[in-house]
Enzyme design. Structure first.
Site, mmCIF file in Angstrom:
data_model
loop_
_atom_site.group_PDB
_atom_site.id
_atom_site.type_symbol
_atom_site.label_atom_id
_atom_site.label_comp_id
_atom_site.label_asym_id
_atom_site.label_seq_id
_atom_site.Cartn_x
_atom_site.Cartn_y
_atom_site.Cartn_z
ATOM 1 C CG HIS B 98 -0.407 0.074 2.535
ATOM 2 N ND1 HIS B 98 -0.180 1.270 3.165
ATOM 3 C CD2 HIS B 98 -0.022 -0.897 3.396
ATOM 4 C CE1 HIS B 98 0.318 1.026 4.377
ATOM 5 N NE2 HIS B 98 0.433 -0.269 4.540
ATOM 6 C CG ASP B 100 -2.956 4.110 2.465
ATOM 7 O OD1 ASP B 100 -2.391 3.041 2.105
ATOM 8 O OD2 ASP B 100 -3.865 4.140 3.318
ATOM 9 C CG ASP B 133 2.706 0.843 7.685
ATOM 10 O OD1 ASP B 133 2.331 0.185 6.718
ATOM 11 O OD2 ASP B 133 1.945 1.203 8.592
ATOM 12 C CD GLU B 167 -3.073 -1.376 5.586
ATOM 13 O OE1 GLU B 167 -3.251 -2.375 6.302
ATOM 14 O OE2 GLU B 167 -2.578 -0.320 6.022
ATOM 15 C CD GLU B 168 -1.586 2.597 7.458
ATOM 16 O OE1 GLU B 168 -2.313 2.143 8.363
ATOM 17 O OE2 GLU B 168 -0.387 2.291 7.323
ATOM 18 C CG ASP B 200 1.577 -3.559 5.206
ATOM 19 O OD1 ASP B 200 2.317 -2.661 5.658
ATOM 20 O OD2 ASP B 200 0.333 -3.481 5.181
HETATM 21 ZN ZN ZN Z 1 0.916 -1.169 6.403
HETATM 22 ZN ZN ZN Z 2 -0.065 0.830 8.708
#
Ligand code: ZN
Ligand code: ZN
Ligand code: ZN
Ligand code: ZN
Lengths: 489, 489
Positions: B98, B100, B133, B167-168, B200
């Protein structure tokens, strides 16, 4: 001795003028808790001082020092002292009241602007912040003074006044002043006081006047459980570490049960059960379970027995869990394990309970219960504040005088309101506290009577605070009549 | 099959260029949770799409519709799909990541501006929001593509990419897209995928690479107790009415004990104990009680037994009490009886637990316990959200390939970093969830491997998030090597 008819007559005829004075007072937003309004509290003090002076009362404005709010030094509003009458053959009654008010904003949900007195003749109500708490009652005394002054009537007793402007903000500076003033002996403005009368509480219901002879005390405690060095993610740390919330909730669940019983050994047990005579007081009170549930807004009374429920509030300790500081409190679904959480709770106290004899029991019990949890977290117990309870001798002549004034007052036969007061007042104890009551009782060693003017639904501290016109006018008559009855006691 | 030396060489020599690309990515504040930054998430999507294209990947930017935030309709960032290689004789690996990030402000306590990559050669760290991340790992794959493209080397497998920008913020729109795409069969961009690799998550510690084969699920519940029609004053109502807080705390105290044991009958019991073989995995993990307590910031581990503590997180359900909505949560000492309070708690789930089989047990138990309280208050239980747990077969060839890639990679003998990876990776399960893992696993029916790049102390979602330079560079080599090992599996 009943009050003279010309006094009662004057009060009836002055209704509009008295309401206008209350309107002038309500327009001064004397919010003691808001530094932006501190000037208004001073303005309100000056307003009352000039009223007292206008009706022949000698006054003194007593500076009470300053307070520190967020690093800013703020001058405290003065106490206004007053005295009228120095006749050794008359009794001397000390009147306490306060001229500061709670905050209020139209946006809080008020129907009308809170600092403008709104008169609703359809319902007979006067809406406005401070109308009932406590400007109305204080002006009730001013009304009595004005009547006697204008009628050229001598007051039946010597009067002393102590009016403060910080009651809604912890009465800062007042206790110290009262204790210092009393020490002056013959030079004290409180010298020779025979009894004290405070009109700063409410009827139990909306129908029956009452005399109040007790207030509960309070001990307010904070339990802090900590362990992790920072808030943790429950996905990462759940079931790896001792969670402070788990421990705190476990302890909080051991303080009081859903029936209201306090689970801390020895606490409920400190209070002896009611005597049959005392129990009869509660049976007789003009109050019902429906009244409790109406005012609570839900069918949640702890019992169907009226006396039991009233004793719960008036002569029993109570423990309430107020909340938790440090945990997630917002909407939504955060998966945090808070690192440090503080549970707040308080216990309302009745004699012989005091913070000094209750707190050690509470602390010992909580520490023992926490030890049983076997947690590696740390517990800290803090005493945030407290005050002793107060119960007065309600067979004292001052109470008897107030009772007679409520029962036998000679209303004009054609007044439709006459019926309201031609009855024996309820004899109540309040569940909350008015700390200055205890200060006066202890410092002067004389009887204190709480003689409320407003009704149970006045909504002091709430939106749409009101005072019924009948309570303001009949209440003024009651205060005056009380003085006549005292003079004969 | 080890990766060719020229690939490893290229990665080492490209260190500064790779860090520069990560720096460019971190400078785009692609915070999906903040509507003000939605443009930046689109910008980040375009950045990655052009990188993929530059190294020969065919791409497709897939619109995912829109979301409603506070009444405003906001377009969702696209998913970026990519494909390279259509050789039927090669395996096909699907990569998810991801682009974001979590919000970050210098004022949160960052040492350096969060959206500027700060390289600290003394500690060998790269600080910045998203460094670990999940921009670092995503760019790790881009690094692999660049190396092969520039060296003219064929990739050992066919690659497919699915990169998302929400994702967040709950991966909005992604599940629906994946399910719809899979349904296209031969026309799907996911057609022919043999295994999935997601980078991730994080190493268990700061020393040992790991492969992750499990994630916990979640059920998040809200218990609301109400009764009075408004907040009440404890002085007036204390011991007259059933207090919602008393009831709520009583119920919350019956959910989990201070040792972490879940008190709801049948919940802990759903999970069979570990087999000896499984237990051995936990005994072998490179982790200590000191590691737990260092990362929690306090000496609060539930046990002194490392395997027990790790099993608590990885293969046990956990119940955390998160907080209370509606009660006093500020500083100070308010004496309120709140009218309506909601306790929030969640249970992390492991197979065979699912929200569907756990919630009925929880609800039945809570209703029964509430009934025992004999309160007149009302209880409502709401299911706020949930997700199933995931556990993968870690003996699958994809895990074996990743294990070999970690163990036997032929570093240049003179590289001081070689030692880091020349070891058997830890085999871990995560306590949290990455919901897309389960979506892919169920939709495609193939093995999913979580192959983390960053270390346990990277601080994803925290201030001063970082990625070690060695993890970025050696991690890039590991991802590439994994593909070679897969090609031989
Ligand atoms: Zn992540
Ligand atoms: Zn995260
Ligand atoms: Zn008051
Ligand atoms: Zn008040």
């Amino acid at each position: 001795m009943p009050a003279p008819a010309q006094f009662l007559d004057f009060v009836d005829k002055s209704k509009d003028a008295f309401i206008q004075r209350l309107s002038d007072a309500v327009e001064i937003p004397s919010i003691s808790g808001d530094p932006k309004h501190r000037e208004d509290v001073f303005k309100m003090a000056a307003f009352l001082e000039s009223q007292l002076q206008a009706y022949g009362v000698e006054t003194k404005s007593v500076p009470l020092g300053s307070q520190n709010i967020d690093g800013e030094e703020l001058t405290l509003p003065p106490a206004i002292l007053g005295r009228i009458g120095h006749d050794k053959n008359k009794k001397t009654v000390l009147i306490y009241g306060h001229f500061d008010v709670q905050p209020a904003e139209l946006s809080d949900g008020w129907t009308n602007p809170p600092f403008k007195l709104t008169r609703d003749d359809a319902t007979g109500r006067l809406y406005g912040r401070g109308s009932s708490d406590d400007k109305g009652p204080v002006l009730g005394w001013i009304n009595v003074l004005e009547a006697h002054h204008k009628l050229g009537l001598a007051l039946p007793v010597n009067l002393r006044f102590c009016l403060e402007g910080m009651e809604e903000s912890g009465s800062e500076g007042l206790d110290e002043f009262i204790l210092a003033e009393v020490k002056k002996g013959r030079d004290s403005w409180f010298d020779g006081v025979d009894c004290i009368c405070i009109s700063d509480n409410y009827w139990l219901n909306n129908r029956t006047p009452c005399l109040t002879y007790g207030l509960r005390g309070l001990t307010y405690l904070k339990l802090t459980v900590s362990g992790p060095g920072k808030d943790l993610h429950s996905g990462v740390f759940g079931r790896m570490v001792h969670e402070p919330m788990t421990d705190l909730i476990a302890i909080m669940s051991k303080l009081v049960d859903p029936s209201g019983k306090i689970l801390i050994p020895g606490v409920d047990e400190m209070v002896p059960g009611p005597t049959p005579e005392e129990k009869a007081i509660y049976e007789k009170l003009d109050y019902s379970i429906a009244d409790v549930e109406d005012s609570a807004g839900g069918k949640v009374a702890l019992s169907a027995d009226k006396a039991a429920v009233l004793m719960g509030r008036m002569r029993s300790p109570s423990l309430s869990l107020h909340g938790i500081e440090g945990a997630f409190y917002g909407q939504g679904a955060k998966t945090v394990i808070p690192a440090k959480v503080s549970g707040k709770f308080s216990i309302r106290l009745v004699p012989p309970m005091t913070p000094d004899n209750v707190n050690p029991l509470v602390i010992k019990y909580i520490q023992a219960e926490f030890a049983k949890l076997g947690s590696k977290n740390k517990l800290v117990i803090e005493d945030l504040h407290g005050g002793k309870p107060w119960v007065e001798n309600h067979k004292h002549w001052s109470y008897e005088a107030a009772k007679r004034a409520t029962e036998v007052r000679t209303f004009h036969p054609n007044s439709p309101l006459a019926l309201i007061y031609k009855q024996t007042p309820d004899l109540t104890r309040e569940g909350g506290s008015i700390p200055v009551t205890l200060t006066f009782a202890e410092a002067l060693g004389v009887n204190v009577l709480l003689l409320p003017m407003g009704r149970g639904d006045d909504g002091a501290h709430s939106t749409n605070e009101k005072l019924d016109i009948s309570n303001f006018i009949e209440g003024t008559k009651l205060l005056g009549t009380y003085l006549y009855e005292v003079s004969q006691a």
